[in-house]
Design a protein around this motif. Structure first.
Motif, short mmCIF file in Angstrom:
data_model
loop_
_atom_site.label_atom_id
_atom_site.label_comp_id
_atom_site.label_asym_id
_atom_site.label_seq_id
_atom_site.Cartn_x
_atom_site.Cartn_y
_atom_site.Cartn_z
N GLN A 2 0.75 -1.12 0.31
CA GLN A 2 -0.05 0.08 0.24
C GLN A 2 0.61 1.84 0.29
N VAL A 3 0.59 2.10 -0.79
CA VAL A 3 0.67 4.04 -0.69
C VAL A 3 0.17 4.48 0.03
N THR A 4 0.11 5.16 0.89
CA THR A 4 -0.28 7.02 0.55
C THR A 4 -0.02 7.86 -0.42
N CYS A 92 -4.74 5.40 1.10
CA CYS A 92 -4.17 4.35 0.67
C CYS A 92 -4.50 3.73 -0.43
N PHE A 93 -3.34 3.33 -1.30
CA PHE A 93 -3.60 2.96 -2.36
C PHE A 93 -2.83 1.47 -2.56
N ALA A 98 -2.82 3.49 -7.55
CA ALA A 98 -1.79 5.02 -7.32
C ALA A 98 -1.27 5.42 -8.53
N LYS A 99 -1.23 4.10 -9.23
CA LYS A 99 -0.53 4.94 -10.91
C LYS A 99 -2.03 6.06 -11.63
#
Length: 117
Positions: A2-4, A92-93, A98-99
């Motif tokens: 996960q990325v924020t 969060c994704f 996210a891209k």
């Protein structure tokens, strides 16, 4: 993994009130909440452009069209009426989401009304 990422931002809003003795939070005009996609009780980070202060609190809805950006409780010590602030929500994704995700950014005038119309 996960990325924020930044989900949405109200860019250079003017603080309209700061009340140390009121229940802590930030009150934000309903029209701005809708425009940027922030929901009531969501945690937001606030960046004071004037002082460099950075802090977090939760969102309370202010009347639509009021232009209200009101810091309450302990947050009232970190900004005064007239200060310019950035109000940012994050989410969060996963990497694929996210891209392709694009945050909603709302720029406002001196009365905290969206410049987008």
């Amino acid at each position: 993994m996960q990325v924020t990422l930044m989900k949405g931002k109200i860019h250079r809003a003017s603080v309209t009130e700061a009340d140390l003795h009121h229940e802590g939070s930030i009150w934000i005009d309903r029209a701005l909440l809708d425009a940027v996609g922030i929901i009531v009780n969501e945690r937001v980070d606030i960046y004071n452009v004037e002082t460099g202060a950075r802090f977090a609190t939760c969102v309370v809805e202010a009347p639509q069209g009021s232009g209200t950006i009101s810091l309450n409780g302990a947050a009232a010590r970190l900004a005064v009426p007239g200060d310019k602030v950035m109000i940012v929500a994050y989410a969060c994704f996963d990497e694929t989401e996210a891209k392709s995700f694009a945050p909603r950014i709302v720029r406002v005038d001196r009365e905290n009304r969206s410049l987008a119309g």
